[in-house]
Design a protein around this motif. Structure first.
Motif, short mmCIF file in Angstrom:
data_model
loop_
_atom_site.label_atom_id
_atom_site.label_comp_id
_atom_site.label_asym_id
_atom_site.label_seq_id
_atom_site.Cartn_x
_atom_site.Cartn_y
_atom_site.Cartn_z
N VAL A 1 5.29 38.68 -79.27
CA VAL A 1 4.84 37.71 -78.29
C VAL A 1 3.36 37.90 -77.96
O VAL A 1 2.61 36.96 -77.78
CB VAL A 1 5.70 37.81 -77.01
N LEU A 2 2.94 39.17 -77.91
CA LEU A 2 1.59 39.48 -77.51
C LEU A 2 0.60 39.49 -78.68
O LEU A 2 -0.55 39.86 -78.50
CB LEU A 2 1.55 40.83 -76.79
N ALA A 3 1.10 39.15 -79.89
CA ALA A 3 0.19 39.13 -81.04
C ALA A 3 -1.00 38.22 -80.74
O ALA A 3 -0.83 37.08 -80.33
CB ALA A 3 0.93 38.65 -82.27
N GLN A 4 -2.19 38.76 -80.92
CA GLN A 4 -3.39 38.02 -80.55
C GLN A 4 -4.03 37.38 -81.78
O GLN A 4 -4.22 38.03 -82.81
CB GLN A 4 -4.38 38.97 -79.87
N GLU A 5 -4.31 36.09 -81.67
CA GLU A 5 -4.91 35.34 -82.76
C GLU A 5 -6.06 34.49 -82.24
O GLU A 5 -5.98 33.92 -81.15
CB GLU A 5 -3.87 34.44 -83.43
N MET A 6 -7.10 34.39 -83.04
CA MET A 6 -8.22 33.50 -82.73
C MET A 6 -8.54 32.70 -83.98
O MET A 6 -8.83 33.27 -85.04
CB MET A 6 -9.45 34.29 -82.28
N THR A 7 -8.46 31.38 -83.87
CA THR A 7 -8.75 30.49 -84.99
C THR A 7 -9.82 29.48 -84.59
O THR A 7 -9.65 28.73 -83.63
CB THR A 7 -7.48 29.74 -85.44
N TYR A 8 -10.92 29.49 -85.33
CA TYR A 8 -12.00 28.55 -85.10
C TYR A 8 -11.93 27.42 -86.12
O TYR A 8 -11.61 27.64 -87.29
CB TYR A 8 -13.36 29.24 -85.27
N GLN B 1 -11.61 41.90 -82.89
CA GLN B 1 -10.52 40.95 -83.12
C GLN B 1 -10.65 40.24 -84.47
O GLN B 1 -11.71 39.68 -84.78
CB GLN B 1 -10.52 39.90 -82.00
N PRO B 2 -9.60 40.24 -85.31
CA PRO B 2 -9.63 39.44 -86.55
C PRO B 2 -9.77 37.95 -86.24
O PRO B 2 -9.31 37.48 -85.20
CB PRO B 2 -8.28 39.75 -87.20
N VAL B 3 -10.39 37.22 -87.14
CA VAL B 3 -10.70 35.81 -86.90
C VAL B 3 -10.34 34.99 -88.13
O VAL B 3 -10.56 35.42 -89.27
CB VAL B 3 -12.20 35.62 -86.60
N THR B 4 -9.78 33.81 -87.88
CA THR B 4 -9.60 32.81 -88.93
C THR B 4 -10.57 31.68 -88.68
O THR B 4 -10.75 31.25 -87.53
CB THR B 4 -8.16 32.27 -88.94
#
Length: 501
Positions: free
Chosen positions: A20-27, A147-150
């Motif tokens: 649930v807390l998996a953090q994702e950032m997609t631009y 933080q990993p980024v897509t």
């Protein structure tokens, strides 16, 4: 049995909680052509559930040691939750914003970035070309630089995209970065681009992708570029990337190095004459060698980066100055220039440095540290450029090491030791004291005088150091001429031969 069941339930709870807390950032970034062209940026955040989050735009980009004030180009900010409800936000300081997300697990942030300056450290958009300097395009979440980024790029129809970022398989124009340092270090060129024939060095592919290059022999150019890359790689003895991309952005200003790419102002217009060709090849060798010297062989201050204030160091005379020196050496060893070409370049550096009143006021180390205010080429009569004195000191240090070790070692050994010991083994940069320690260990003697030339305004003893290679230096009417002596001993002959081989 009861304890076993409880343990399994606890494990499932932890797995579910982490999921649930998996953090994702997609631009997602899209060019928008208008009277004032801009890029539209959309960011989707997942797993950052907090009442407020602070996003920041860097004030500069590594590789260009000047504040760029990227945040001043940001406008039309809008934040919404997963259902489209508007979230409030406010400016936190000159380059950051607070987003109040009411603990929403998923939210969206949108903004535009005005892109009107054609420069390797700026964002720029015109009718058939777009260029992104990522530090000035993508906000990062404070305290989450790792933080990993897509990233999804949506170019205009008929455009293609070039970048050093890793592309996701089977997903066109979709890229990933392991953290924001990698994202910020990966410029993006898009538009109507031409890809030159690629080449491999040590099994690694190398590409050159350019915007509107002029007419010249592409095959011959890439053959020469392969020699440059191969020669530079031979100096260090390792290639640390999977692939490398040269991005030629067309007419403009400057070049900036990156981990597995470089952005260069390039049209190819001077490749049809020898002088112009050498100038372009020096430029490309310089930016390429930077992926070693500054990106990996680096002063300790240059990573982790201070994206808000800049990262000051007293060692740009090594990172930039020595890289200028090595561009001359690389072209010579690649067979693209003559020994006299190298000596002429050094003569020009000496003349430029010695003609400036600032040589009596500012040391090389201070020029490095003050570049944020003075600029890389000095400011007025009170400063100097590490691009001019730095390569000369690199040459003097190289000749000193060769002389003291009877030509068994050179500055190459210093660079290789720094690469191995600090980049590969310690995985960090080096301090001033550590750099000097490595250099003196290779030389086997004190190098106090050489380091005085970097840390004081003491005039270098050019005659002594060039004399180690059987060379004389004469001054006449403000010019410096380096000539070969008629008589040399065996050591001088050996040093001159190997130095300018």
């Amino acid at each position: 049995m009861h304890l076993k069941r409880t343990a399994i339930l606890c494990l499932l709870f932890l797995v579910k909680k982490n999921f649930v807390l998996a953090q994702e950032m997609t631009y997602t970034v899209s060019p928008v052509l208008s009277d004032t062209s801009y890029f539209h940026v959309e960011l989707t955040c997942k797993g950052f559930s907090a009442d407020s989050l602070q996003f920041s735009m860097p004030e500069w980009t590594p590789g260009y040691y000047q504040l760029m004030y990227y945040a001043s180009s940001v406008c039309n900010i809008r934040a919404t939750d997963a259902k489209g409800n508007t979230l409030s936000w406010k400016k936190a300081d000159k380059n950051s914003w607070w987003i109040y997300n009411k603990s929403a697990d998923i939210f969206h942030l949108q903004y535009d970035v005005l892109s009107t300056k054609s420069f390797v450290a700026s964002n720029y958009l015109e009718a058939d070309k777009g260029y992104i300097s990522p530090a000035g395009m993508f906000m990062h979440l404070k305290a989450h630089i790792e933080q990993p980024v897509t990233l999804v790029v949506k170019p205009i129809n008929g455009w293609n995209v070039a970048t050093g970022l890793k592309q996701l398989p089977d997903q066109q124009y979709t890229y990933i970065a392991s953290d924001f340092d990698v994202l910020y270090d990966s410029p993006i060129l898009m538009g109507k681009l031409e890809t030159f024939p690629s080449f491999d060095v040590q099994g690694k592919p190398h590409y050159f992708i350019a915007y509107r290059p002029r007419e010249f022999d592409r095959a011959a150019f890439m053959k020469d570029l392969q020699k440059i890359v191969s020669t530079a790689a031979d100096i260090i003895g390792d290639i640390p990337y999977d692939n490398y991309t040269f991005l030629g952005i067309g007419p403009g200003m400057g070049g900036i190095e990156h981990l597995n790419s470089t952005t260069v102002s390039f049209t190819g217009s001077n490749l049809n004459n020898r002088e112009g060709k050498i100038g372009i090849y020096n430029f490309l060798a310089h930016e390429y060698f930077h992926h070693y010297n500054v990106k990996r062989i680096r002063p300790i201050e240059l990573g982790p980066f201070d994206y808000d204030h800049g990262s000051k160091t007293r060692l740009l005379w090594v990172s930039e100055g020595f890289t200028v020196y090595y561009e001359y050496i690389i072209l010579r060893r690649a067979g693209l220039t003559t020994p006299d070409d190298v000596l002429k370049e050094l003569q020009d550096n000496i003349r430029s440095y010695e003609s400036k009143p600032g040589r009596l006021i500012q040391s090389l180390a201070d020029a490095s540290y003050n570049t944020w205010s003075d600029g890389p080429f000095g400011a007025g009569d009170s400063s100097i450029s590490y691009y001019e004195k730095g390569p000369v000191l690199g040459a003097l240090l190289d000749l000193k090491i060769r002389h003291e070790t009877r030509n068994k070692h050179s500055l190459d050994d210093v660079m290789r030791a720094l690469y191995r010991e600090y980049y590969q083994d310690k995985k960090r940069g080096f301090t001033e004291a550590e750099f000097r320690s490595v250099a003196e260990r290779v030389a086997g003697v004190s190098l106090a005088e050489c380091f005085d030339y970097a840390n004081t305004v003491k005039m270098p003893d050019y005659k002594k150091y060039f004399g180690y290679a059987g060379l004389d230096i004469a001054v006449k009417d403000g010019s410096f001429a380096i000539t070969r002596r008629k008589s040399m001993n065996a050591l001088q002959q050996s040093i001159l031969r190997d130095w300018l081989r």
